[in-house]
Design an enzyme around this catalytic site. Structure first.
Site, PDB file in Angstrom:
ATOM      1  CE  LYS A  13      -2.233  -0.791   3.860  1.00  0.00           C
ATOM      2  NZ  LYS A  13      -1.695  -2.092   4.309  1.00  0.00           N
ATOM      3  NE  ARG A  88      -4.434  -0.824  10.004  1.00  0.00           N
ATOM      4  CZ  ARG A  88      -3.336  -0.271   9.499  1.00  0.00           C
ATOM      5  NH1 ARG A  88      -3.319   0.987   9.130  1.00  0.00           N
ATOM      6  NH2 ARG A  88      -2.251  -0.989   9.346  1.00  0.00           N
ATOM      7  NE  ARG A 127       7.002  -2.946   5.961  1.00  0.00           N
ATOM      8  CZ  ARG A 127       5.670  -2.892   5.971  1.00  0.00           C
ATOM      9  NH1 ARG A 127       5.008  -2.632   4.859  1.00  0.00           N
ATOM     10  NH2 ARG A 127       5.005  -3.104   7.073  1.00  0.00           N
ATOM     11  NE  ARG A 160       5.926  -0.595  10.492  1.00  0.00           N
ATOM     12  CZ  ARG A 160       4.746  -0.582   9.893  1.00  0.00           C
ATOM     13  NH1 ARG A 160       4.616  -0.019   8.711  1.00  0.00           N
ATOM     14  NH2 ARG A 160       3.708  -1.122  10.459  1.00  0.00           N
ATOM     15  NE  ARG A 171       1.728  -4.578  11.372  1.00  0.00           N
ATOM     16  CZ  ARG A 171       2.763  -4.486  10.534  1.00  0.00           C
ATOM     17  NH1 ARG A 171       3.907  -5.090  10.805  1.00  0.00           N
ATOM     18  NH2 ARG A 171       2.654  -3.791   9.431  1.00  0.00           N
TER      19      ARG A 171
HETATM   20  P1  AMP Z   1       0.815   0.740   9.176  1.00  0.00           P
HETATM   21  O1  AMP Z   1       2.022   1.605   9.045  1.00  0.00           O
HETATM   22  O2  AMP Z   1      -0.323   1.196   8.317  1.00  0.00           O
HETATM   23  O3  AMP Z   1       1.119  -0.721   9.024  1.00  0.00           O
HETATM   24  O4  AMP Z   1       0.290   0.937  10.686  1.00  0.00           O
HETATM   25  C1  AMP Z   1       1.111   0.567  11.789  1.00  0.00           C
HETATM   26  C2  AMP Z   1       0.267   0.496  13.048  1.00  0.00           C
HETATM   27  O5  AMP Z   1      -0.302   1.785  13.327  1.00  0.00           O
HETATM   28  C3  AMP Z   1      -0.913  -0.460  12.997  1.00  0.00           C
HETATM   29  O6  AMP Z   1      -0.548  -1.799  13.287  1.00  0.00           O
HETATM   30  C4  AMP Z   1      -1.808   0.140  14.084  1.00  0.00           C
HETATM   31  O7  AMP Z   1      -1.350  -0.188  15.374  1.00  0.00           O
HETATM   32  C5  AMP Z   1      -1.597   1.639  13.881  1.00  0.00           C
HETATM   33  N1  AMP Z   1      -2.582   2.208  12.921  1.00  0.00           N
HETATM   34  C6  AMP Z   1      -2.312   2.785  11.731  1.00  0.00           C
HETATM   35  N2  AMP Z   1      -3.441   3.203  11.134  1.00  0.00           N
HETATM   36  C7  AMP Z   1      -4.461   2.875  11.969  1.00  0.00           C
HETATM   37  C8  AMP Z   1      -5.879   3.010  11.914  1.00  0.00           C
HETATM   38  N3  AMP Z   1      -6.490   3.568  10.866  1.00  0.00           N
HETATM   39  N4  AMP Z   1      -6.601   2.555  12.968  1.00  0.00           N
HETATM   40  C9  AMP Z   1      -6.010   1.985  14.034  1.00  0.00           C
HETATM   41  N5  AMP Z   1      -4.687   1.799  14.137  1.00  0.00           N
HETATM   42  C10 AMP Z   1      -3.904   2.235  13.119  1.00  0.00           C
END
Ligand code: AMP
Length: 224
Positions: A13, A88, A127, A160, A171
């Protein structure tokens, strides 16, 4: 134009969203990046979010929605945004619809990237991310020209903590439980476009273009 990009962790994404946002002149709004930045700056929101992120859980809806709305209120998002990692949950999808409706806008397209679980876990495990501009790389599939340095801005690359296998597995489970219903939400409401994310970056980019192209030339005014 407002677009959301949906899909499991590791499906690409971020990589695809960055390219589309630049090309279409949209603000690239990635809630994960916003939370990581807040955590680095040690703000109250950042400290609260980190607790959930480190476990691979979703940050509670009220925090995620607040973070998103604050970002959408910034000037560069006035002409439209590409949302990456939001919504989400169904609650977030509904909050987004409401917020955009007050500005006379709506989600025009929901781009949905898919790939098998093993592909996702392998991608996440290799990554590397730029600390400065958040560009993403993969040590095998998309390596930087110079190891440890970002091609785009020269910033240092890091891994990360939540990309560790056990957290990445969690996740993925959370995605299946809480985010797949969001895919169905956009499927019912219209505008969902499914693209196979289990292809080289350029091929995915090509398919996303094909999905967005006809809409661009349809002549329909955005947000109506
Ligand atoms: P990402 O970088 O999109 O993989 O997001 C990393 C982490 O941030 C996720 O595993 C969640 O803990 C948190 N996070 C990011 N976006 C959201 C969202 N829209 N709602 C809830 N948690 C989020």
């Amino acid at each position: 134009m407002d677009i959301v990009i949906l899909g499991p962790p590791g499906v690409g994404k971020g990589t695809q969203a960055a390219a589309i946002a630049t090309e279409f002149g949209l603000a690239h709004v990635a809630t994960g990046d916003l939370f990581r930045d807040a955590a680095r700056r040690n703000t109250m929101m950042g400290r609260q979010a980190r607790e959930y992120m480190d476990r691979g859980e979703l940050v509670p809806d009220h925090l995620a929605v607040a973070m998103l709305l604050e970002r959408l209120s910034q000037k560069d998002a006035a002409r439209g945004a590409l949302l990456d990692g939001f919504p989400r949950t169904l609650e977030q999808a509904e909050a987004l619809d409401e917020a955009l409706a007050t500005k006379g806008r709506r989600v025009e397209k929901a781009l949905y990237l898919t790939a098998p679980r093993e592909t996702l876990l392998n991608r996440v495990a290799g990554r590397w991310i730029c600390k400065d501009c958040q560009a993403t790389y993969h040590e095998v599939f998309n390596p930087p020209a110079v190891a440890g340095r970002c091609d785009a801005c020269g910033g240092p690359l890091y891994q990360r903590p939540d990309d560790r296998r056990e957290t990445a597995e969690r996740r993925l489970d959370v995605y299946l439980e809480q985010t797949v219903p969001v895919v169905d939400y956009y499927r019912r409401r219209g505008g969902l476009v499914e693209v196979n994310g289990d292809q080289p970056i350029e091929a995915v980019q090509h398919d996303l273009h094909a999905a967005l192209g006809p809409q661009q030339s349809s002549g329909e005014p955005a947000g109506r």
